[in-house]
Design a protein around this motif. Structure first.
Motif, mmCIF file in Angstrom:
data_model
loop_
_atom_site.group_PDB
_atom_site.id
_atom_site.type_symbol
_atom_site.label_atom_id
_atom_site.label_comp_id
_atom_site.label_asym_id
_atom_site.label_seq_id
_atom_site.Cartn_x
_atom_site.Cartn_y
_atom_site.Cartn_z
ATOM 1 N N UNK A 113 -56.410 -1.995 -20.539
ATOM 2 C CA UNK A 113 -55.579 -1.410 -21.586
ATOM 3 C C UNK A 113 -56.213 -1.388 -22.955
ATOM 4 N N UNK A 114 -57.405 -1.963 -23.088
ATOM 5 C CA UNK A 114 -58.085 -2.010 -24.372
ATOM 6 C C UNK A 114 -59.403 -1.253 -24.285
ATOM 7 N N UNK A 115 -59.811 -0.673 -25.427
ATOM 8 C CA UNK A 115 -61.187 -0.217 -25.606
ATOM 9 C C UNK A 115 -61.960 -1.284 -26.375
ATOM 10 N N UNK A 116 -63.284 -1.154 -26.336
ATOM 11 C CA UNK A 116 -64.134 -2.231 -26.832
ATOM 12 C C UNK A 116 -63.952 -2.595 -28.291
ATOM 13 N N UNK A 117 -63.970 -1.595 -29.186
ATOM 14 C CA UNK A 117 -63.914 -1.938 -30.610
ATOM 15 C C UNK A 117 -62.566 -2.507 -31.025
ATOM 16 N N UNK A 118 -61.434 -1.905 -30.607
ATOM 17 C CA UNK A 118 -60.160 -2.547 -30.970
ATOM 18 C C UNK A 118 -60.062 -3.987 -30.479
ATOM 19 N N UNK A 119 -60.569 -4.261 -29.280
ATOM 20 C CA UNK A 119 -60.518 -5.623 -28.758
ATOM 21 C C UNK A 119 -61.380 -6.558 -29.596
ATOM 22 N N UNK A 222 -54.646 -4.627 -34.385
ATOM 23 C CA UNK A 222 -55.376 -3.773 -33.449
ATOM 24 C C UNK A 222 -54.737 -3.732 -32.074
ATOM 25 N N UNK A 223 -53.797 -4.634 -31.804
ATOM 26 C CA UNK A 223 -53.055 -4.535 -30.549
ATOM 27 C C UNK A 223 -52.233 -3.255 -30.509
ATOM 28 N N UNK A 224 -51.842 -2.750 -31.669
ATOM 29 C CA UNK A 224 -51.057 -1.504 -31.735
ATOM 30 C C UNK A 224 -51.911 -0.280 -31.434
ATOM 31 N N UNK A 225 -53.253 -0.424 -31.466
ATOM 32 C CA UNK A 225 -54.152 0.717 -31.234
ATOM 33 C C UNK A 225 -55.173 0.359 -30.157
ATOM 34 N N UNK A 226 -54.749 -0.448 -29.204
ATOM 35 C CA UNK A 226 -55.662 -1.028 -28.220
ATOM 36 C C UNK A 226 -56.483 0.011 -27.464
ATOM 37 N N UNK A 227 -55.867 1.132 -27.116
ATOM 38 C CA UNK A 227 -56.565 2.138 -26.329
ATOM 39 C C UNK A 227 -57.008 3.344 -27.116
ATOM 40 N N UNK A 228 -57.067 3.241 -28.438
ATOM 41 C CA UNK A 228 -57.372 4.397 -29.290
ATOM 42 C C UNK A 228 -58.867 4.543 -29.528
ATOM 43 N N UNK A 229 -59.399 5.719 -29.239
ATOM 44 C CA UNK A 229 -60.800 5.992 -29.555
ATOM 45 C C UNK A 229 -60.996 6.027 -31.075
ATOM 46 N N UNK A 230 -60.071 6.650 -31.781
ATOM 47 C CA UNK A 230 -60.095 6.682 -33.254
ATOM 48 C C UNK A 230 -59.187 5.577 -33.764
ATOM 49 N N UNK A 232 -59.413 3.566 -36.195
ATOM 50 C CA UNK A 232 -59.233 3.461 -37.640
ATOM 51 C C UNK A 232 -58.058 4.322 -38.109
ATOM 52 N N UNK A 233 -58.023 5.582 -37.669
ATOM 53 C CA UNK A 233 -56.925 6.465 -38.058
ATOM 54 C C UNK A 233 -55.607 5.987 -37.455
ATOM 55 N N UNK A 234 -55.654 5.552 -36.202
ATOM 56 C CA UNK A 234 -54.428 5.080 -35.559
ATOM 57 C C UNK A 234 -53.905 3.803 -36.215
ATOM 58 N N UNK A 235 -54.802 2.964 -36.706
ATOM 59 C CA UNK A 235 -54.359 1.770 -37.425
ATOM 60 C C UNK A 235 -53.665 2.163 -38.730
ATOM 61 N N UNK A 236 -54.230 3.143 -39.435
ATOM 62 C CA UNK A 236 -53.583 3.627 -40.661
ATOM 63 C C UNK A 236 -52.188 4.167 -40.352
ATOM 64 N N UNK A 237 -52.052 4.891 -39.256
ATOM 65 C CA UNK A 237 -50.740 5.408 -38.867
ATOM 66 C C UNK A 237 -49.780 4.276 -38.511
ATOM 67 N N UNK A 238 -50.300 3.253 -37.839
ATOM 68 C CA UNK A 238 -49.446 2.115 -37.484
ATOM 69 C C UNK A 238 -48.950 1.399 -38.736
ATOM 70 N N UNK A 239 -49.801 1.271 -39.740
ATOM 71 C CA UNK A 239 -49.384 0.651 -41.003
ATOM 72 C C UNK A 239 -48.256 1.467 -41.628
#
Length: 373
Positions: A113-119, A222-230, A232-239
């Protein structure tokens, strides 16, 4: 006088030139409104942690680490480095350069459920103690006051991206890399992004991100964007979803970043993520066609409608020049090749979707689209 056959084409050229003129004006307005750091930031009074994920970065991490160790005006700065399964001796380089001045941790296997960088970033945030978290990539070299200035830019925000100056040397880099800043300066209303609660109105660059821990955790981290390739953008959206505020800033005086050092690197780096940038293949096709119509068609129309076609082309070049001047990039002659940049962007987008459909996107030895719907 225009011939009957040339009339509609000439009108089209004029309409395109007018649209490009409006977009270039918007670029200039954004460039003027772009937040900029203080020249001499005051001493930081909160605990700050810089978080650096590394995977096979032995060849380029040294300058990044040396710049981190030379940071000023941040008493007690904590530097946490994570070695994410490197096989090239990255951890040995970190120990040789920084010794015990950084906390070096070994990353664990990426869970389902995770990609490398978010993890990796999730583990780093869990190990950090700071009230402010600054995420950094290994290809970023900070000025001595960069972290202090980044923290100062957080005033009123939960997450800010001081966008580094993009270093581009080879022809492939010079054609593609400037598009990163040009796209958001041209198409994203910066002040509206800061004020609006809409998560879709967001942008960020993961090379250098500064966040308040409270806002980061409220957004799920980063748990909120665990599987996101982008991620950084998804983290901004989560904020934003969590009620926080985000902003972009000119970080060209704070940091430099050379993301890729060859055409192969540029090609593969953008291919891995462009498919995730548009929401759907139809959205991607519409966006690319619009860019080609606005910034490539004017050149093709010059033989039929010389003045309108040339005006459309030169206005597009002007937008690139304005962006470069605002973000520390190259102006001329690079901006003159803007139509070529658009054609390459279209090619990279098509390649990204093609490889994504085949399930064959790989980055640093790991699949990056296995979680995609």
């Amino acid at each position: 006088m225009l011939s009957p056959a040339g009339g509609p084409v000439a009108v089209l050229a004029l309409v395109i030139a007018g649209a490009v003129a409006l977009l270039t004006v918007h670029t200039a307005v954004n460039a003027r409104l772009l937040r900029r750091p203080a020249r001499r930031p005051s001493t930081v009074e909160v605990a700050v942690s810089v978080l650096l994920p590394l995977r096979d970065e032995a060849q380029r991490v040294r300058p990044c680490l040396e710049a981190l160790l030379a940071q000023e005006s941040v008493p007690g700065l904590e530097i946490v480095v994570l070695d994410d399964g490197s096989t090239d001796g990255t951890a040995d380089v970190v120990r040789a350069v920084a010794g015990d001045r950084v906390q070096l941790i070994t990353g664990t296997v990426t869970p389902p459920g995770w990609l490398g960088k978010p993890w990796a970033c999730h583990q780093l945030a869990g190990a950090a103690r700071g009230e402010v978290l600054a995420f950094l990539d290994a290809d970023v070299i900070l000025a001595p006051h960069a972290v202090a200035a980044g923290v100062a830019l957080l005033d009123g925000f939960d997450l800010i991206c001081p966008y580094p100056r993009m270093v581009a040397a080879t022809p492939g880099e010079r054609l593609v890399q400037p598009l990163l800043q040009w796209l958001w300066l041209t198409f994203l209303p910066l002040r509206a992004m800061e004020r609006s609660p809409r998560p879709s109105l967001a942008a960020a660059g993961g090379q250098f991100l500064v966040a308040r821990r409270a806002g980061y955790e409220r957004a799920g981290g980063h748990a909120a964007v665990a599987g996101a390739v982008l991620e950084d953008i998804e983290l901004a959206r989560a904020v934003k979803r969590a009620g926080g505020r985000i902003a972009l800033a000119d970080g060209s005086g704070l940091a430099t970043c050379r993301m890729y050092a060859s055409w192969a690197g540029v090609r593969d780096g953008y291919t891995k993520s462009l498919w995730a940038s548009f929401g759907s293949p139809a959205g991607a096709a519409a966006a690319v066609l619009a860019l080609l119509l606005l910034y490539v068609a004017p050149v093709a129309l010059i033989p039929v409608a010389p003045w309108a076609g040339l005006a459309g082309y030169l206005l597009g070049v002007l937008g690139r020049v304005v962006t470069a001047r605002a973000t520390g990039g190259r102006t001329l002659p690079d901006a003159l090749a803007h139509p070529v940049s658009m054609l390459i962007f279209g090619y990279l987008t098509a390649r990204s979707y093609r490889l994504h459909r085949k399930g064959s996107l790989v980055w640093k030895g790991r699949g990056v689209d296995t979680l995609a719907p």
